[in-house]
Design an enzyme around this catalytic site. Structure first.
Site, PDB file in Angstrom:
ATOM      1  N   LYS A 266      -0.535   5.092   4.560  1.00 53.83           N
ATOM      2  CA  LYS A 266      -1.522   4.015   5.064  1.00 53.83           C
ATOM      3  C   LYS A 266      -0.837   3.664   6.664  1.00 53.83           C
ATOM      4  CE  LYS A 266      -4.138  -0.258   4.471  1.00 53.83           C
ATOM      5  NZ  LYS A 266      -5.542   0.164   4.789  1.00 53.83           N
TER       6      LYS A 266
ATOM      7  N   HIS B  44       0.854  -1.026  -0.054  1.00 54.02           N
ATOM      8  CA  HIS B  44      -0.030  -0.017  -0.081  1.00 54.02           C
ATOM      9  C   HIS B  44       0.825   1.152   0.046  1.00 54.02           C
ATOM     10  CE1 HIS B  44      -3.306  -2.698   1.254  1.00 54.02           C
ATOM     11  NE2 HIS B  44      -3.960  -1.797   0.730  1.00 54.02           N
TER      12      HIS B  44
END
Length: 229
Positions: free
Chosen positions: A140, A136
């Site tokens: 995040k 990600h």
């Protein structure tokens, strides 16, 4: 439909855009306007049909407590708070509210979860070892992702409820999300991968979930209702 979006991160902003595109009235609150859920008074919450939360693990529980106490309908896209899930379910049920939660609102990811269960079932006694990997964007907050944890749980429930499935997590640039389920035997390797090109599928799924929830009362997991959206 009158929609309140909590959180103005990248996904929260996109949720607001998608909701407006679909003809809904949208109001957005950021963290500075809603510290510890203080802005979510009963009269304020009553002005909305559905509340969509894409904030942080630290903020979401306060938001849910404030909103569900009023009997509001909430869609929760934030992850990292599931140690409080039973408390939030109980609150929603006691107060006549609605709660729809999930680690990922993308229809593609929900399909991947179904395929993961099918693969684990087919390979349960075939000598395969499973693992999960995810990548990600660097901003995040939770690691591993809620989706990776859900994939691991799907495999573990079928293969061996007492054995943890290894999960590796990477944070790179602005990656929207890549999840891979790997099954390895002495003779071959099977990969099941979902790669997001953008956050839009998450946002669209969350808005569709809000539309579906707006006429219902109860507590729902996105895994159980995504095919109805």
């Amino acid at each position: 439909m009158r929609v309140l979006v909590l959180g103005v991160g990248k996904t929260g902003k996109l949720v607001a855009e998608v909701a407006a595109e679909r003809g809904h009235s949208v109001h957005v609150l950021d963290a500075t306007e809603n510290k510890d859920g203080a802005a979510l008074t009963a009269p304020f919450v009553a002005g909305f049909d559905v509340i969509i939360d894409f904030t942080t693990p630290e903020a979401v529980v306060s938001n849910m407590r404030a909103c569900l106490f009023t009997g509001a309908k909430m869609v929760i896209g934030t992850t990292g708070w599931y140690d409080k899930l039973n408390d939030m379910k109980s609150l929603a049920e006691r107060r006549g509210g609605s709660l729809l939660y999930g680690t990922n609102f993308s229809i593609g990811v929900q399909l991947m979860l179904q395929l993961t269960r099918q693969m684990a079932t087919a390979l349960k006694d075939a000598g395969y070892t499973f693992s999960i990997s995810e990548t990600h964007h660097v901003s995040k907050l939770d690691s591993p992702s809620g989706t990776a944890i859900t994939l691991g749980e799907a495999v573990r429930t079928i293969i061996d409820p007492h054995k943890e499935i290894p999960i590796s997590a990477s944070r790179v640039g602005d990656a929207a999300g890549i999840h891979t389920v790997e099954a390895i035997s002495p003779n071959d390797r099977i990969l099941l991968t979902h790669e997001s090109a953008s956050r839009r599928p998450f946002a669209e799924g969350a808005v569709r979930a809000a539309e579906w929830l707006s006429t219902r009362t109860g507590v729902y997991d996105i895994r159980d209702v995504f095919d109805k959206l």
